[in-house]
Motif scaffolding. Sequence first.
Motif, PDB file in Angstrom:
ATOM      1  N   ILE A   1       0.783  -1.239   0.000  1.00 19.40           N
ATOM      2  CA  ILE A   1       0.000   0.000   0.000  1.00 19.40           C
ATOM      3  C   ILE A   1       0.811   1.284   0.000  1.00 19.40           C
ATOM      4  O   ILE A   1       0.273   2.348  -0.318  1.00 19.40           O
ATOM      5  N   SER A   2       2.087   1.226   0.321  1.00 18.03           N
ATOM      6  CA  SER A   2       2.833   2.475   0.500  1.00 18.03           C
ATOM      7  C   SER A   2       2.935   3.286  -0.785  1.00 18.03           C
ATOM      8  O   SER A   2       2.716   4.493  -0.786  1.00 18.03           O
ATOM      9  N   PHE A   3       3.282   2.617  -1.905  1.00 12.57           N
ATOM     10  CA  PHE A   3       3.426   3.354  -3.165  1.00 12.57           C
ATOM     11  C   PHE A   3       2.101   4.001  -3.567  1.00 12.57           C
ATOM     12  O   PHE A   3       2.054   5.140  -4.014  1.00 12.57           O
ATOM     13  N   GLU A   4       1.018   3.262  -3.392  1.00  9.60           N
ATOM     14  CA  GLU A   4      -0.302   3.795  -3.718  1.00  9.60           C
ATOM     15  C   GLU A   4      -0.640   4.985  -2.825  1.00  9.60           C
ATOM     16  O   GLU A   4      -1.173   5.993  -3.288  1.00  9.60           O
ATOM     17  N   GLN A   5      -0.314   4.876  -1.535  1.00  4.65           N
ATOM     18  CA  GLN A   5      -0.670   5.944  -0.613  1.00  4.65           C
ATOM     19  C   GLN A   5       0.186   7.191  -0.807  1.00  4.65           C
ATOM     20  O   GLN A   5      -0.297   8.304  -0.621  1.00  4.65           O
ATOM     21  N   PHE A   6       1.445   7.005  -1.175  1.00  5.76           N
ATOM     22  CA  PHE A   6       2.261   8.187  -1.458  1.00  5.76           C
ATOM     23  C   PHE A   6       1.744   8.922  -2.697  1.00  5.76           C
ATOM     24  O   PHE A   6       1.819  10.143  -2.782  1.00  5.76           O
TER      25      PHE A   6
ATOM     26  N   ILE B   1      -4.131  14.219   0.519  1.00  8.54           N
ATOM     27  CA  ILE B   1      -4.420  13.572   1.798  1.00  8.54           C
ATOM     28  C   ILE B   1      -3.248  13.818   2.732  1.00  8.54           C
ATOM     29  O   ILE B   1      -2.097  13.654   2.347  1.00  8.54           O
ATOM     30  N   SER B   2      -3.539  14.200   3.946  1.00  6.32           N
ATOM     31  CA  SER B   2      -2.472  14.581   4.877  1.00  6.32           C
ATOM     32  C   SER B   2      -1.629  13.382   5.276  1.00  6.32           C
ATOM     33  O   SER B   2      -2.063  12.232   5.241  1.00  6.32           O
ATOM     34  N   PHE B   3      -0.400  13.668   5.692  1.00  5.69           N
ATOM     35  CA  PHE B   3       0.535  12.634   6.128  1.00  5.69           C
ATOM     36  C   PHE B   3       0.002  11.925   7.375  1.00  5.69           C
ATOM     37  O   PHE B   3       0.169  10.716   7.528  1.00  5.69           O
TER      38      PHE B   3
ATOM     39  N   ASN C   1      -3.113  11.322   8.114  1.00  6.90           N
ATOM     40  CA  ASN C   1      -4.139  10.355   7.707  1.00  6.90           C
ATOM     41  C   ASN C   1      -3.520   9.104   7.089  1.00  6.90           C
ATOM     42  O   ASN C   1      -4.030   7.991   7.275  1.00  6.90           O
ATOM     43  N   LEU C   2      -2.418   9.279   6.349  1.00  7.54           N
ATOM     44  CA  LEU C   2      -1.743   8.125   5.769  1.00  7.54           C
ATOM     45  C   LEU C   2      -1.160   7.228   6.854  1.00  7.54           C
ATOM     46  O   LEU C   2      -1.213   5.994   6.746  1.00  7.54           O
ATOM     47  N   ILE C   3      -0.588   7.830   7.887  1.00  2.31           N
ATOM     48  CA  ILE C   3      -0.057   7.046   9.007  1.00  2.31           C
ATOM     49  C   ILE C   3      -1.197   6.273   9.686  1.00  2.31           C
ATOM     50  O   ILE C   3      -1.045   5.093  10.039  1.00  2.31           O
ATOM     51  N   TYR C   4      -2.334   6.931   9.848  1.00  3.22           N
ATOM     52  CA  TYR C   4      -3.500   6.281  10.464  1.00  3.22           C
ATOM     53  C   TYR C   4      -3.966   5.098   9.619  1.00  3.22           C
ATOM     54  O   TYR C   4      -4.293   4.023  10.154  1.00  3.22           O
ATOM     55  N   LEU C   5      -3.968   5.264   8.289  1.00  2.00           N
ATOM     56  CA  LEU C   5      -4.355   4.175   7.402  1.00  2.00           C
ATOM     57  C   LEU C   5      -3.371   3.010   7.494  1.00  2.00           C
ATOM     58  O   LEU C   5      -3.769   1.841   7.475  1.00  2.00           O
ATOM     59  N   HIS C   6      -2.087   3.333   7.606  1.00  2.00           N
ATOM     60  CA  HIS C   6      -1.070   2.281   7.758  1.00  2.00           C
ATOM     61  C   HIS C   6      -1.303   1.483   9.036  1.00  2.00           C
ATOM     62  O   HIS C   6      -1.178   0.247   9.041  1.00  2.00           O
ATOM     63  N   ILE C   7      -1.635   2.161  10.105  1.00  2.00           N
ATOM     64  CA  ILE C   7      -1.886   1.480  11.382  1.00  2.00           C
ATOM     65  C   ILE C   7      -3.092   0.565  11.263  1.00  2.00           C
ATOM     66  O   ILE C   7      -3.086  -0.568  11.759  1.00  2.00           O
ATOM     67  N   LEU C   8      -4.141   1.035  10.580  1.00  2.00           N
ATOM     68  CA  LEU C   8      -5.340   0.211  10.402  1.00  2.00           C
ATOM     69  C   LEU C   8      -5.059  -1.030   9.547  1.00  2.00           C
ATOM     70  O   LEU C   8      -5.668  -2.083   9.762  1.00  2.00           O
ATOM     71  N   LYS C   9      -4.143  -0.903   8.594  1.00  2.00           N
ATOM     72  CA  LYS C   9      -3.840  -2.029   7.710  1.00  2.00           C
ATOM     73  C   LYS C   9      -2.804  -2.984   8.295  1.00  2.00           C
ATOM     74  O   LYS C   9      -2.599  -4.070   7.740  1.00  2.00           O
ATOM     75  N   LEU C  10      -2.162  -2.600   9.388  1.00  2.00           N
ATOM     76  CA  LEU C  10      -1.115  -3.436   9.976  1.00  2.00           C
ATOM     77  C   LEU C  10      -1.585  -4.865  10.286  1.00  2.00           C
ATOM     78  O   LEU C  10      -0.870  -5.829   9.959  1.00  2.00           O
TER      79      LEU C  10
END
Length: 384
Positions: free
Chosen positions: A41-46, A54-56, A58-67
């Motif tokens: 997901i990282s390449f897509e989210q960047f 989209i703020s940084f 929010n991206l960190i929050y999405l990463h935590i949810l996908k962990l």
Amino acid sequence: MKKINIVTQLSLLERYLISEILPILLFNIVIVTVVTESIGISFEQFNLLLNKHISFENLIYLHILKLPDFIVIAVPISMLMTTILVYNKLSNTSEIIALQSCGVSLYKLLSPVINLSIIIGLILFIGNDFIVPATNYKAAITLESLMNINRESLKNDDIIYQELATINEPKISNKNNYLKYLFYAEKFSNGKMSNVTLLIRDIQGLKVIINSKFAALYDHNKYFYFYDGVKSIINRDGAYGEAIKFEQLIIELPNISQQFQLDREKLDDREMNIFQIYQRLLIGEKLGDMTKIIQLNVNLFKRFNLPISCIVFTLLGSSIGINLQPRIKYSSFSFTLLIIGTIKIFEAVINALILSEHISSFAIFIPNIFATGVSFYLLLKKIS
């Protein structure tokens, strides 16, 4: 009551092997999770960060949810890597040979890590059913909200459902089922379906055609409400008979109504737990939707296949890592990558064959069965 200390119940050998495995296992889980999540997901989210504003945070929050989802993927692979590394290390330092000379069998060498993999597999199964679907759903809803996407408005055109009925008298036909209902709506919007057609059949053929300007389903009901339409009776010779106009017509369609309500939830495979998958599978079987049945079966079997993979990968890694001839050297890391790549390609081929209806959905277990066979073959060769 006397307290039971689990650690003291373990033998010295079991405590030693677990102490060797756990630190490396935790390290591998972290590394594999980071790598898989970065690829996933990282390449897509960047790209979203740069192009969708989209703020940084929010991206960190999405990463935590996908962990949790990526941890579940990482654990079986990490078990494979860890067991190869640990048992290869014990082989290279001649510890396995020394233990065998003291009467320790391969079974005793493997039992602690197999028992550990069973415990981890059970934890993985529970987490994959209760935690992962919820966090995946939350991540999807969050991302859709940030991108101003409403999933309820997606794929609401050309709604088609069919329902099959079982033939109770085998002499009538060679087939077991016949088409009982065929439901079509041109569009679904604001809780209503527009330009709706319902065909009602029995064993002899078409009996009723209902056309209405719109229809609705209220409060998880099993009744469809058809408004402002015509009910056409079809004669035995196939010609149109009486045409009855109506302002409102109520028809009980329990299976179609339940499938329609489930589809409105718009959950994908990663957002459903086992109960939700099974619920959709039962309705799909009644409606005779083979494509959906196959997809749901694959998803259901994968949930059970995951903890099995954890145990199988542990057995495979152990059988490869144990080297009773330490003079024979090989790269554990390269060997691990080769095995993982081979298994993933094998799984992809199996999935493609299942979805194309060339083989049964039960074939999803073939890679694990094959890996288990290879593991026992390698162990038997090392014993003999």
